[in-house]
Design a protein around this motif. Sequence first.
Motif, PDB file in Angstrom:
ATOM      1  N   THR A 220       0.844  -1.194   0.000  1.00  0.00           N
ATOM      2  CA  THR A 220       0.000   0.000   0.000  1.00  0.00           C
ATOM      3  C   THR A 220       0.877   1.241   0.000  1.00  0.00           C
ATOM      4  N   TRP A 221       0.623   2.131  -0.953  1.00  0.00           N
ATOM      5  CA  TRP A 221       1.286   3.440  -0.976  1.00  0.00           C
ATOM      6  C   TRP A 221       0.315   4.438  -0.388  1.00  0.00           C
ATOM      7  N   ARG A 222       0.765   5.166   0.664  1.00  0.00           N
ATOM      8  CA  ARG A 222      -0.142   6.115   1.303  1.00  0.00           C
ATOM      9  C   ARG A 222       0.547   7.455   1.495  1.00  0.00           C
ATOM     10  N   SER A 223      -0.248   8.499   1.324  1.00  0.00           N
ATOM     11  CA  SER A 223       0.276   9.861   1.440  1.00  0.00           C
ATOM     12  C   SER A 223      -0.871  10.794   1.802  1.00  0.00           C
ATOM     13  N   ALA A 224      -0.635  11.633   2.815  1.00  0.00           N
ATOM     14  CA  ALA A 224      -1.614  12.648   3.243  1.00  0.00           C
ATOM     15  C   ALA A 224      -2.983  12.036   3.509  1.00  0.00           C
ATOM     16  N   GLY A 225      -3.002  10.823   4.079  1.00  0.00           N
ATOM     17  CA  GLY A 225      -4.257  10.180   4.425  1.00  0.00           C
ATOM     18  C   GLY A 225      -4.927   9.424   3.302  1.00  0.00           C
ATOM     19  N   VAL A 226      -4.350   9.458   2.107  1.00  0.00           N
ATOM     20  CA  VAL A 226      -4.910   8.746   0.956  1.00  0.00           C
ATOM     21  C   VAL A 226      -4.103   7.470   0.730  1.00  0.00           C
ATOM     22  N   GLU A 227      -4.790   6.343   0.556  1.00  0.00           N
ATOM     23  CA  GLU A 227      -4.120   5.062   0.390  1.00  0.00           C
ATOM     24  C   GLU A 227      -4.480   4.422  -0.944  1.00  0.00           C
ATOM     25  N   PHE A 228      -3.469   3.753  -1.541  1.00  0.00           N
ATOM     26  CA  PHE A 228      -3.680   2.993  -2.773  1.00  0.00           C
ATOM     27  C   PHE A 228      -3.188   1.576  -2.531  1.00  0.00           C
ATOM     28  N   PRO A 229      -4.053   0.675  -2.095  1.00  0.00           N
ATOM     29  CA  PRO A 229      -3.629  -0.703  -1.839  1.00  0.00           C
ATOM     30  C   PRO A 229      -3.478  -1.486  -3.150  1.00  0.00           C
ATOM     31  N   ALA A 230      -2.512  -2.376  -3.161  1.00  0.00           N
ATOM     32  CA  ALA A 230      -2.278  -3.209  -4.337  1.00  0.00           C
ATOM     33  C   ALA A 230      -1.997  -4.642  -3.884  1.00  0.00           C
ATOM     34  N   ARG A 231      -2.506  -5.600  -4.630  1.00  0.00           N
ATOM     35  CA  ARG A 231      -2.276  -6.999  -4.291  1.00  0.00           C
ATOM     36  C   ARG A 231      -1.209  -7.597  -5.198  1.00  0.00           C
ATOM     37  N   ARG A 232      -0.470  -8.546  -4.660  1.00  0.00           N
ATOM     38  CA  ARG A 232       0.552  -9.214  -5.473  1.00  0.00           C
ATOM     39  C   ARG A 232      -0.128 -10.083  -6.526  1.00  0.00           C
TER      40      ARG A 232
END
Length: 235
Positions: A220-232
């Motif tokens: 998961t890449w997260r910045s300023a409270g926003v998250e972008f989860p990614a699965r393998r």
Amino acid sequence: MRRRIAALVALSVWSFAAEAGPRDALFLELVKERNAPATWAKHIGDDAVWVGNGLNVATRAEVSGVQIDTGKRVEITDFQVRDYGDAAVLTYLVVEHHPQAGGETTVRLRKMDTYLLRDGRWQLVANAEVVGKPDRKSVSIDATALDRLTGTYETMLGSKAVRTKIWREGTRLFAQTEGQEKGELLPLGPTLFFDAAEPQEGGPENVFVLGADGRATTWTWRSAGVEFPARRVPD
């Protein structure tokens, strides 16, 4: 037009790059005067506005009240000029050295000034600045631990699947999302990393979750409270 000038205010040394434009010395002098309380108002337009780390927009009257000489030393570096004739945009890094309890505290600010030529005088009409936070310090992670995180990860952005490849080079971890440049990830712990390009505290984080077999199942890449989860996904 983009140019660079290296300047050190504290030592009163101003060295210009070979490609400096004919008016860069003038613009640098404007910046020097604007960062000194005694001459701060010399080139400030009455309608000038300031944007800082908050969401507010300040006027000249509001900003003028905080121009106090605290005895700080100031360095100006990474000075760049975009000269448009009757307008100029200046960007630079300010390093302030504040005397504190027998020692010194350093504050870094990235500034952008917009000047207009009015009635033969250059006047500041807009300023934006960001206070830099201290850089995070990475820790050492061995290659075996890094290998548990490598692979291809997929996230959905709207209706589009976007993939990011994460891999190891020696004891360094790298990531590259489709259509973007490669970037290094620096470890804060075995499963928590930060972007090397944005090392300041509060910057983006990369979080991995390990599965039963010890390998990462999600990133998961997260910045300023926003998250972008990614699965393998399979490579």
